[in-house]
Motif scaffolding. Structure first.
Motif, PDB file in Angstrom:
ATOM      1  N   ALA A 479      -1.414  -3.593   9.852  1.00 38.02           N
ATOM      2  CA  ALA A 479      -1.249  -2.452  10.269  1.00 38.02           C
ATOM      3  C   ALA A 479      -1.672  -1.625   9.225  1.00 38.02           C
ATOM      4  N   PHE A 480      -1.570  -1.956   7.960  1.00 37.46           N
ATOM      5  CA  PHE A 480      -1.749  -0.770   6.839  1.00 37.46           C
ATOM      6  C   PHE A 480      -3.270  -0.792   6.656  1.00 37.46           C
ATOM      7  N   ALA A 486      -2.744   1.929   1.469  1.00 41.79           N
ATOM      8  CA  ALA A 486      -2.528   0.799   0.433  1.00 41.79           C
ATOM      9  C   ALA A 486      -1.326   0.189   0.800  1.00 41.79           C
ATOM     10  N   LEU A 487      -1.141  -0.762   0.442  1.00 41.12           N
ATOM     11  CA  LEU A 487       0.037  -1.754   0.527  1.00 41.12           C
ATOM     12  C   LEU A 487       1.248  -0.908  -0.197  1.00 41.12           C
ATOM     13  N   PRO A 488       2.619  -0.545   0.167  1.00 38.82           N
ATOM     14  CA  PRO A 488       3.571   0.065  -0.485  1.00 38.82           C
ATOM     15  C   PRO A 488       4.003  -1.010  -1.714  1.00 38.82           C
ATOM     16  N   VAL A 489       3.940  -2.118  -1.270  1.00 40.06           N
ATOM     17  CA  VAL A 489       4.431  -3.240  -2.249  1.00 40.06           C
ATOM     18  C   VAL A 489       3.382  -4.411  -2.506  1.00 40.06           C
ATOM     19  N   SER A 490       2.875  -4.598  -3.855  1.00 38.11           N
ATOM     20  CA  SER A 490       1.960  -5.472  -3.808  1.00 38.11           C
ATOM     21  C   SER A 490       1.987  -7.164  -3.287  1.00 38.11           C
ATOM     22  N   VAL A 491       1.029  -7.503  -2.531  1.00 43.93           N
ATOM     23  CA  VAL A 491       1.232  -8.785  -2.031  1.00 43.93           C
ATOM     24  C   VAL A 491      -0.261  -9.295  -2.374  1.00 43.93           C
TER      25      VAL A 491
END
Length: 718
Positions: A479-480, A486-491
């Protein structure tokens, strides 16, 4: 009788005072007022403030590392309804007869009429009209109207913010403990009276104020009705040492009543449910929706306790009940409140991370099973902390909220981090093992929703929900990416790949003999509970048998594997689902109020209309009939949400994903029509079904692609 939008005394089975206090309670998510007899100074009456609690150390005979440290107990504050009435000679009037009591669900007004009398035969008629603020959630208004019957003279009305608490001596673990560590200070005010209540351990405070002095003299010599208005303020929960807002009392009953009426008009406009052909059940579902809205925290820092703000049962704790039984209603009718309920979980995420470390999991977060402040408060870990599935329940709720609203902003700011941290917990908590020659991933020593089966390996519900939790990470990452964000939390790519591999290989137990999903690895190795030898008075089992006796049998307190079947309906073929329903129903006691709604909804989907209707009848009026026998402790909030689920997801067959909405007509035979409103992806919908068909109208928003009774359709806006 059975006005669909009015609750009156004839609608209530149990007229015991404490039961009536609960049933006729009113609230606004911040605080609730139990409907006590105003002249009795009831120990069970009072004012309940959501999130205002005290702690005390849990005393264990034998403690161990990681056990919950403190009780958390909501506090029953002074009863805003309580008064003392005396004549000129000091003789006290007491309640001779409760004439009527009515709760108007359209307006939120509660009206109580009673006859008061002294020992020497003087009599008054008292009408108490009560309203609670909904936009301004800190105010309430109470208007006492005294009419002489066999009395002429002056009366003294004493109105004081006083505590009438009694110690709790019952061993029932569902009841709240008494709180003794409060500091109560009178406050200097220009008008009326005010007090401040401060907790010793949690260092919280609440201020309460009344617009009247402690004593007021009323002249009833003219033989006319005389009004006595009391404005009340219940301030926010604040830190004992921090700033506190100035209390502002309401000017009159009309101001508060109008505020409430406007709020309830909006609630019914956005999420009404109307049943034609069964007035008692129509009344029941309206009452349940009313109390759901009355109980939900709306500030992002409080939630919905097991009893809402109607009572102090379960000590005011928040459970998984919110996400699985109540949040669905708010997602589809009041999405702003749904977001605030999920925001509460985000605000206790730091405590969840710490709890995971205590449990030996080095990465991820484990939310407390029962809590107010985010710390674990369950002293009995087999049926508390071991219910790890709460992580996946919260993740499921976040996923459902996003699918129905498309609110990527919430996912960015709060939701994605919770999904990732709970997924990390599962990845680190679980283990790889070999089953039937295949390497699979599972979870050991867990407890599923059924609290009569504890500390087992590979509970089906837990494993399936964990799988969904892990899959959600990838879905939201996409979805992002689709939104160019960008991802709000790094994965990392590796972590995402690990989540996918684990999800693809999670072990889901299956029983070959019965050809059904197994509740856990050992469930079918145990003997079935001796139901035929168990007397009716020994239910609920938890109050009459040692937990270890219950654990060594096949017996369910509530839906467990069937709850997974309900949530993931497409997982299981219809013939297998029928077998699972039949088997697990035969070993379920429904000792939990959470059980019947799921059995009803599944029965409706399976075409078992009579059975679905029977279970629904129990859920729709559970507290009005005192079905569980403990409504006096507070309403069964999860069941209130469950009754809505029975209708909307059962009889109306509503199911949705981010890509599709499905409605399937399972209307009960003795209903003429069912109509309800809901919201889906920015649209306001009206669903109407009869035995002749189903109609969906887009009241506001864009055209909608929808599947109605198996047929894909496109519906234009009205």
């Amino acid at each position: 009788m059975h006005d669909p939008f009015v609750i009156a005394l004839p609608d209530i089975n149990n007229h015991a005072p404490a039961n009536l206090e609960t049933v006729f309670s009113i609230g606004n998510g911040h605080f609730g007022i139990r409907a006590s007899d105003p002249l009795s100074h009831s120990a069970t009456g009072g004012t309940i403030v959501n999130g205002f609690f005290e702690t005390a150390p849990i005393t264990y005979g034998e403690s161990a590392y990681g056990y919950a440290k403190n009780h958390q107990t909501i506090i029953n504050l002074p009863d805003l309804r309580a008064v003392t009435v005396t004549d000129e000679a000091g003789a006290a009037f007491t309640t001779q007869k409760l004439v009527s009591q009515e709760l108007d669900l359209h307006t939120g007004l509660l009206t109580t009429e009673m006859i008061l009398a002294t020992l020497d035969g003087k009599r008054l008629h008292l009408q108490l009209t009560e309203a609670i603020g909904q936009t301004n959630q800190n105010v309430a208004a109470l208007q006492y109207t005294f009419t002489p019957l066999s009395f002429s003279g002056k009366i003294t009305v004493t109105k004081k913010l006083a505590f009438y608490q009694a110690a709790v001596t019952d061993d029932d673990p569902r009841k709240a403990r008494a709180v003794q560590s409060l500091q109560i200070d009178d406050m200097a005010v220009d008008q009326g009276q005010a007090i401040q209540i401060t907790t010793a351990s949690t260092h919280l405070r609440v201020q309460m104020a009344l617009s009247v002095p402690e004593t007021t003299t009323l002249d009833l010599t003219q033989n006319q009705a005389t009004e006595f208005f009391v404005g009340a303020e219940v301030g926010p929960v604040g830190n004992a040492d921090g700033d506190y807002p100035t209390l502002v009392l309401p000017p009159d009953l009309g101001t508060v009543a109008e505020d409430g009426q406007q709020y309830w008009q909006q609630v019914w406009a956005q999420g009404t449910v109307d049943i034609t052909g069964d007035k008692p059940l129509a009344q029941g579902i309206h009452y349940n929706i009313f109390q759901l809205n009355s109980s939900a925290g709306r500030d992002g820092h409080t939630n919905i306790s097991a009893k809402g703000v109607s009572g102090v049962g379960y000590e005011g704790h928040y459970f998984w009940d919110t996400e699985m039984y109540m949040l669905p209603y708010f997602i589809l009718t009041q999405p702003t409140i749904a977001k605030q309920l999920l925001a509460y979980r985000y605000h206790i995420l730091p405590q969840a991370k710490e709890r995971a470390r205590t449990l030996g999991v080095t990465n991820g977060a484990l939310f407390a099973w029962r809590t107010i402040n985010g710390e674990e408060a369950s002293a009995y870990y087999p049926a508390g902390t071991a219910q790890y599935h709460i992580d996946a329940d919260i993740a499921y709720g976040i996923g459902q909220y996003y699918a129905a609203t498309g609110d990527l902003d919430f996912i960015t700011k709060m939701g994605f981090e919770m999904i990732v941290e709970t997924a990390r917990f599962w990845a680190n908590f679980g283990s790889w093992f070999i089953k039937d020659g295949k390497k699979v991933f599972g979870f050991f020593d867990v407890t599923g929703p059924d609290e009569y089966t504890a500390l087992v390996d590979n509970n089906y519900y837990t494993n399936r929900m964990a799988q969904h939790n892990l899959e959600l990470v990838g879905q939201l990452i996409k979805a992002f990416q689709d939104a160019g964000q960008a991802l709000p939390v790094s994965v990392s790519e590796k972590e995402q790949a690990d989540f996918e591999i684990i999800a693809d290989n999670i072990y889901l137990p299956y029983n070959q003999e019965h050809q059904i999903n197994a509740q856990d690895d050992s469930f079918f190795d145990k003997p079935v509970w001796p139901f035929a030898e168990t007397p009716k008075e020994n239910y609920p089992l938890l109050l009459h048998y040692h937990p270890l006796m219950i654990y060594r049998h096949q017996v369910n307190k509530q839906a467990d594997t069937l709850l997974a079947d309900y949530l993931f309906f497409d997982d299981v073929p219809t013939d297998q689902l029928q077998r699972e329903y039949d088997y697990y129903e035969s070993v379920t006691t429904h000792d939990s109020s959470l059980s019947r709604a799921i059995f009803s909804a599944l029965a409706a989907r399976l075409g078992m209309g009579a059975k679905a209707y029977s279970y629904f009848m129990d859920t729709a009026r559970m507290d009005l009939t005192d079905l569980q026998g403990n409504t006096a402790d507070g309403l069964h909030l999860a069941n209130l949400g469950g009754s809505w689920l029975s209708i909307v997801t059962g009889f109306a067959g509503l199911h949705y994903t981010a890509d599709n909405l499905t409605i399937t007509n399972h209307l009960p035979e003795n209903w003429e029509k069912l109509a309800f409103k809901c919201q889906y992806q920015g649209r306001q919908l009206q669903v109407s079904m009869s035995h002749f068909g189903t109609e969906v109208t887009v009241l506001a928003g864009d055209p909608l692609d929808i599947t109605i009774d198996g047929v894909q359709q496109k519906i234009a806006a009205q």
